[in-house]
Write an enzyme that holds these catalytic residues in place. Structure first.
Site, mmCIF file in Angstrom:
data_model
loop_
_atom_site.group_PDB
_atom_site.id
_atom_site.type_symbol
_atom_site.label_atom_id
_atom_site.label_comp_id
_atom_site.label_asym_id
_atom_site.label_seq_id
_atom_site.Cartn_x
_atom_site.Cartn_y
_atom_site.Cartn_z
ATOM 1 N N GLY A 194 0.789 -1.229 0.000
ATOM 2 C CA GLY A 194 0.000 0.000 0.000
ATOM 3 C C GLY A 194 0.816 1.272 0.000
ATOM 4 O O GLY A 194 0.334 2.328 0.405
ATOM 5 N N THR A 222 6.014 -2.541 -10.068
ATOM 6 C CA THR A 222 6.322 -1.146 -10.385
ATOM 7 C C THR A 222 7.732 -0.952 -10.935
ATOM 8 O O THR A 222 8.157 0.188 -11.126
ATOM 9 C CB THR A 222 6.181 -0.270 -9.132
ATOM 10 O OG1 THR A 222 7.033 -0.775 -8.097
ATOM 11 C CG2 THR A 222 4.747 -0.248 -8.635
ATOM 12 N N TYR A 230 15.491 13.103 -7.857
ATOM 13 C CA TYR A 230 14.320 13.007 -6.976
ATOM 14 C C TYR A 230 13.987 14.419 -6.497
ATOM 15 O O TYR A 230 14.806 15.076 -5.869
ATOM 16 C CB TYR A 230 14.711 12.143 -5.778
ATOM 17 C CG TYR A 230 13.633 11.288 -5.178
ATOM 18 C CD1 TYR A 230 12.567 11.854 -4.504
ATOM 19 C CD2 TYR A 230 13.709 9.899 -5.237
ATOM 20 C CE1 TYR A 230 11.599 11.055 -3.917
ATOM 21 C CE2 TYR A 230 12.747 9.091 -4.653
ATOM 22 C CZ TYR A 230 11.688 9.682 -3.992
ATOM 23 O OH TYR A 230 10.740 8.891 -3.407
#
Length: 611
Positions: free
Chosen positions: A180, A258, A524
């Protein structure tokens, strides 16, 4: 809940060196009871404002636990113009949740499978979201239009097959749920889906089925959580080395789904480098093709396209990943941290580029820009008298003797791993020698370890911000070396201009280089705004982020490096893969999931089954 016979049967396919492992499953509620339902991480950990109007970090799970942070408190006040007040963290679960769409016939079919299941509102809500800004905001201040109608907990591959067959038979949809931790809206339910949505929680499929110590392989069920996998491997003297920022909470199946990357990818590789074989239950329900997996466990094979690569990055749209065979490595005997201060971001990027070119990257090397460096400096408790003197001396050395400017300098953190002390020392010397060419100054092991470990608490800051009108999120990209500096500069400028256009005066936009390759790196970004006075804060924030993503693409960056596509970046997917790529994805989806059982709506926007 373990199944030794199953472990032994699969072990036979790996060779005589494979050993079945007993791994006791946790009951479905245990992890849920430990974690926040409306925020990141553990219930007993996080940033909060205490009665002294000081920001502190609660709990003892992290090195910064049970400490006050006066510098961080001051930084938050000045950066975002906050009015701090003591926080009440006792927030009740909302009761205005959508009623489940669930026929008596389907519910009876679930019962006949003899699975753990729930239609409880808390269980459904817990699995209705990941951790994007929108999802967290809705949890705190609004509600979801659509959540899963029922949650089921299969315990093995065969039970997943039964669930998917049931979905086809009763016209239901299935959204696989792992840890999650998605930050791409991949776990949220499409609001226009009127079929029953089954959340297939893989948390009970959490066993290590076998290890092959001779060939350095391990077979795991997909629901195992990263930190649990590493804990079990360490007991046997091994590691898989995959350590994303979320590894405390994210699952192995989620990593594969992913195409995840970890902080130590330089030594161990990204997830696609670690995977040897994947087992996935598809939505094609004829017995011969419902399971997609290769037959062999060899290091490489030249036998046409690698279909495992279709599973990697499929984000729950093609099937449920149930088992994964991974490479493992012996635990390194030596683990050493380091840090380097650079006069500016450009010199730091140049140094990291040369480190990559010389192929001497340590397990992890990350470069923070000045904004992140300054924020990181505030995440420390107030020093003692002696510590204050030492801190002052360091500041004098860097600014007056070395001539660094406080508003430009940045820092790189290092983690070196190996088995031979001389090899680790040689690597360390080579890196520091390269850094010296670009003005870098060694800043010690303590700062390196502290910077590395702070990664695991950064996500908790977003929850603190939501309490005081601050929206914050991260997004990432990969880019070639020759475009790295211009991309970082232009994205920051774009965000600054757009914030000004929206009348936002208090904001943060910062970046860091987190992974390096021969031809480029991962960048990032962190962005935060004070949304006080904005009529539609989440929509405004998402517009800022969307514009930043457009700027990234215009500057040669990718739509994602490791967060995936999900729904939040699906509009960019056709541009990223081209018309032929979209056609190939559609053809694969149509073949493997003809009934659109896996209708999460990720990757390709607007996909509808032709059946």
């Amino acid at each position: 809940m373990s199944d030794p016979e199953k472990g032994e049967a699969i072990a036979e396919t790996a060779g005589t060196n494979a050993e079945p492992i007993e791994f006791v499953s946790a009951v479905p509620k245990i992890r849920q009871q430990l974690l926040r339902w409306n925020g990141w991480g553990y219930k007993d950990s996080g940033f909060r404002v205490n009665d002294k109007l000081m920001i502190e970090f609660t709990g003892n799970r992290y090195p910064i636990g049970n400490q006050e942070f006066p510098y961080f408190t001051k930084w938050c006040n000045e950066k975002f113009d906050l009015t701090l007040a003591p926080m009440n963290n006792n927030q009740d679960v909302p009761t205005n949740l959508p009623e489940p769409i669930l026929s008596p016939e389907l519910l009876e079919a679930v019962k006949e499978l003899k699975l753990d299941y729930s239609i409880d509102n808390v269980d459904r809500l817990f699995r209705a979201h990941g951790h994007t800004l929108r999802e967290m905001y809705l949890l705190k201040y609004s509600s979801f239009e659509r959540i899963p109608d029922i949650v089921v907990w299969p315990k093995c591959h065969e039970e997943v097959v039964k669930i998917i067959n049931m979905c086809v038979r009763y016209g239901a949809t299935c959204i696989p749920f792992g840890g999650g931790t998605s930050v791409s809206c991949a776990a949220c339910c499409p609001s226009d889906e009127r079929r029953t949505i089954i959340s297939l929680d893989t948390s009970q499929m959490n066993r290590i089925l076998w290890t092959d110590k001779e060939n350095l392989l391990i077979c795991c069920e997909s629901g195992i959580i990263g930190q649990d996998l590493e804990r079990q491997l360490h007991l046997q003297g091994f590691t898989c080395g995959h350590e994303p920022d979320s590894y405390e909470f994210s699952s192995l199946g989620g990593w594969v789904a992913t195409r995840a990357s970890g902080m130590k990818k330089n030594t161990y590789g990204n997830i696609e480098d670690l995977v040897i074989r994947v087992r996935m239950v598809t939505g094609r329900t004829t017995d011969s093709v419902i399971t997609l997996e290769r037959n062999s466990l060899v290091p490489r094979a030249s036998c046409g396209p690698d279909f495992d690569q279709m599973i990697l990055g499929s984000e729950g749209t093609l099937g449920v990943i149930t088992e994964v065979v991974l490479k493992i490595r012996p635990l390194p005997r030596i683990r050493k941290y380091g840090s380097i201060v650079f006069p500016n971001f450009q010199s730091g990027v140049q140094a990291l580029r040369e480190v990559a070119k010389e192929r001497c990257q340590p397990a992890s090397i990350r470069l923070m820009d000045n904004e992140q460096f300054l924020m990181g400096q505030t995440l420390r408790p107030e020093p003692s008298w002696g510590g204050l003197i030492l801190q002052g001396l360091k500041h004098i050395y860097i600014t007056r003797i070395k001539g660094f400017q406080w508003d430009q300098m940045c820092v790189a953190t290092l983690l070196m791993e190996g088995n031979v002390a001389a090899d680790v020392t040689a690597q360390e010397r080579k890196i520091y020698k390269i850094a010296e060419k670009y003005g870098g100054v060694p800043a010690g092991e303590t700062n390196g370890e502290r910077g590395y470990r702070l990664t695991f608490v950064i996500a908790y800051i977003r929850d603190l911000g939501l309490e005081f009108n601050v929206l914050a999120e991260s997004f990432e990209t990969s880019v070639s070396w020759n475009r790295t500096l211009s991309l970082c500069r232009n994205v920051k400028s774009r965000v600054a201009r757009d914030c000004h256009a929206y009348g936002i005066s208090k904001y943060l936009i910062s970046c860091r280089v987190t992974q390096t390759y021969d031809s480029g790196c991962c960048v990032y970004f962190y962005m935060a705004i004070n949304y006080k006075g904005l009529k539609n804060p989440v929509e405004t924030y998402e517009a800022l982020e969307h514009a930043a993503r457009e700027e990234i693409l215009a500057n040669g960056g990718s739509i994602s490096h490791h967060h995936g596509v999900g729904k939040i970046r699906a509009c960019f997917y056709p541009e990223a893969v081209g018309e032929v790529g979209v056609s190939l994805y559609r053809a694969t989806k149509t073949h493997l999931d003809p009934h659109n059982v896996f209708a999460a709506g990720n990757v390709l926007p607007g996909y509808k089954s032709k059946l």
